[in-house]
Scaffold this active site. Structure first.
Site, PDB file in Angstrom:
ATOM      1  N   ILE A  11       0.827  -1.201   0.000  1.00  0.00           N
ATOM      2  CA  ILE A  11       0.000   0.000   0.000  1.00  0.00           C
ATOM      3  C   ILE A  11       0.867   1.258   0.000  1.00  0.00           C
ATOM      4  CG2 ILE A  11      -1.764   1.308   1.254  1.00  0.00           C
ATOM      5  CD1 ILE A  11      -2.759  -1.238  -0.161  1.00  0.00           C
ATOM      6  N   ASP A  35      10.698   3.100   6.675  1.00  0.00           N
ATOM      7  CA  ASP A  35      10.548   1.648   6.593  1.00  0.00           C
ATOM      8  C   ASP A  35      11.830   1.020   7.107  1.00  0.00           C
ATOM      9  OD1 ASP A  35       8.606  -0.437   4.814  1.00  0.00           O
ATOM     10  OD2 ASP A  35      10.639  -1.153   5.247  1.00  0.00           O
ATOM     11  N   CYS A 149      -9.861  -2.934   2.330  1.00  0.00           N
ATOM     12  CA  CYS A 149     -10.195  -2.761   0.917  1.00  0.00           C
ATOM     13  C   CYS A 149     -11.602  -3.281   0.627  1.00  0.00           C
ATOM     14  CB  CYS A 149      -9.172  -3.464   0.037  1.00  0.00           C
ATOM     15  SG  CYS A 149      -8.935  -5.226   0.415  1.00  0.00           S
ATOM     16  N   HIS A 176     -11.376 -12.869  -3.428  1.00  0.00           N
ATOM     17  CA  HIS A 176     -10.247 -11.988  -3.121  1.00  0.00           C
ATOM     18  C   HIS A 176      -8.930 -12.598  -3.594  1.00  0.00           C
ATOM     19  CE1 HIS A 176      -7.728  -9.195  -0.912  1.00  0.00           C
ATOM     20  NE2 HIS A 176      -8.802  -8.546  -0.500  1.00  0.00           N
ATOM     21  N   THR A 179      -2.892 -12.706  -0.694  1.00  0.00           N
ATOM     22  CA  THR A 179      -2.105 -11.610  -0.133  1.00  0.00           C
ATOM     23  C   THR A 179      -0.907 -12.175   0.615  1.00  0.00           C
ATOM     24  OG1 THR A 179      -3.160 -11.481   2.046  1.00  0.00           O
ATOM     25  CG2 THR A 179      -4.267 -10.340   0.208  1.00  0.00           C
ATOM     26  N   ASN A 180      -0.116 -11.289   1.181  1.00  0.00           N
ATOM     27  CA  ASN A 180       1.104 -11.681   1.884  1.00  0.00           C
ATOM     28  C   ASN A 180       0.820 -12.430   3.181  1.00  0.00           C
ATOM     29  OD1 ASN A 180       3.916 -11.683   1.655  1.00  0.00           O
ATOM     30  ND2 ASN A 180       4.130 -10.017   3.125  1.00  0.00           N
ATOM     31  N   ARG A 194      -5.637 -21.024   5.546  1.00  0.00           N
ATOM     32  CA  ARG A 194      -4.675 -20.033   5.056  1.00  0.00           C
ATOM     33  C   ARG A 194      -3.245 -20.516   5.153  1.00  0.00           C
ATOM     34  NH1 ARG A 194      -6.079 -13.680   5.818  1.00  0.00           N
ATOM     35  NH2 ARG A 194      -8.343 -13.821   5.969  1.00  0.00           N
ATOM     36  N   ARG A 230     -10.215 -16.729  -1.040  1.00  0.00           N
ATOM     37  CA  ARG A 230      -8.960 -16.270  -1.640  1.00  0.00           C
ATOM     38  C   ARG A 230      -8.694 -17.113  -2.885  1.00  0.00           C
ATOM     39  NH1 ARG A 230      -5.514 -13.382   1.954  1.00  0.00           N
ATOM     40  NH2 ARG A 230      -6.868 -12.110   3.278  1.00  0.00           N
TER      41      ARG A 230
END
Length: 331
Positions: A11, A35, A149, A176, A179-180, A194, A230
């Protein structure tokens, strides 16, 4: 508007790409990127993006600065924002994903920034805001969550439906992209499903949008259920909503009524084309409703389907809500 980006992940990088490439964000100045990762790695990941493609300009990290073409943005590597001087920052865009406690969420304020906008659900936020649904609730709150989101896709649609035909109850399934939070190969996770390889299977799981909608649209609290699947794509997700309406809906009236309502929404879009997910990459809307996918069953049940780029569209909303917060501070 002066912003700080804390956390230069998916993001954070997408927000910066929009600031540098989209003219509508010409009023945004990025004061600092923070970061903990190595600066050369941050420059590399920003230049070469597997989802949105490579940036046309050269990106170099040197002497504490990220140089992108003619732009030079200071880069810091602190694991605690309170060590930075953010006195001239209007809004910290908190994109680390760890701002779950009050201590972490308030670090940007303690560093001198006026407000903090969190890029996800957070119990530490003063309020959860979704543009197109409840942005009036921002008020004077300084720690704001931009929800998820999927909530940004779902809540404006539910508000349009509730305002027009009334929502008795509804069930949402978000299809969806992975994702990470999922592994590329089977590996232990808190959730059994997951823990399976995200790019190889469709994975049924939960969606935070279910309880976040209760916060954002309290008039519908307890009436919306939801789940997620997912799927093995890296970009663009979908909302499949089945709603029982208060008022009768007719096949010759409902789609046109919904199209008109969508037309005046600041965040919803519409398409009559037979699109697939890849066609919606980098779309700025929170949700693009697919007109051909609308279905009616009886007089008070409707199915509405829409697409959303869960990274690009959400990042646009981050900038939109941050702008609202900054303007409020300027008054």
């Amino acid at each position: 508007m002066r912003i700080a980006i804390n956390g230069f992940g998916r993001i954070g990088r997408t927000i910066l790409r929009q600031v540098l490439t989209r003219p509508e964000h010409g009023d945004v100045e990025v004061a600092v990127i923070n970061d903990i990762a190595d600066a050369d790695m941050l420059a590399y990941l920003f230049r070469y993006d597997s989802t949105f493609g490579p940036l046309d300009e050269e990106v170099i990290a040197s002497d504490g600065v990220l140089r992108i073409g003619e732009h030079a943005i200071p880069v810091t590597h602190s694991d605690d924002l309170t060590r930075l001087d953010l006195a001239r920052v209007d809004v910290v865009l908190e994109c680390t994903g760890i701002a779950r406690s009050s201590d972490v969420a308030h670090r940007g304020i303690r560093a001198g920034a006026r407000s903090v906008l969190i890029s996800g659900p957070s119990p530490a936020a003063d309020v959860t805001v979704v543009l197109g649904a409840n942005e009036a609730q921002i008020g004077a709150h300084r720690i704001v969550s931009n929800a998820s989101c999927t909530t940004n896709a779902l809540a404006p649609l539910l508000k349009v439906l509730d305002d027009s035909v009334g929502v008795e109850n509804a069930h949402m399934t978000t299809i969806h992209c992975y994702t990470n939070s999922q592994p590329l190969v089977d590996a232990p996770r808190d959730d059994f499903a997951r823990s399976r390889a995200g790019a190889l299977s469709m994975v049924p799981t939960t969606s935070s949008a279910t309880h976040l909608v209760d916060e954002v649209l309290p008039q519908l609290a307890g009436r919306i259920t939801g789940a997620a699947v997912r799927v093995p794509v890296a970009s663009v997700s979908a909302v499949d909503l089945v709603v029982r309406t208060r008022d009768d809906v007719a096949e010759d009236v409902f789609p046109q009524m919904l199209r008109e309502r969508v037309g005046i929404s600041p965040v919803l879009g519409w398409t009559d084309a037979p699109l697939v997910s890849g066609d919606l990459r980098a779309r700025p809307e929170s949700l693009v409703i697919a007109g051909p996918e609308i279905r009616l069953a009886g007089q008070r049940q409707a199915r509405v389907f829409g697409w959303y780029d869960n990274e690009w569209g959400f990042s646009v909303r981050m900038l939109d809500v941050a702008r609202l917060m900054a303007r409020r501070e300027a008054r």
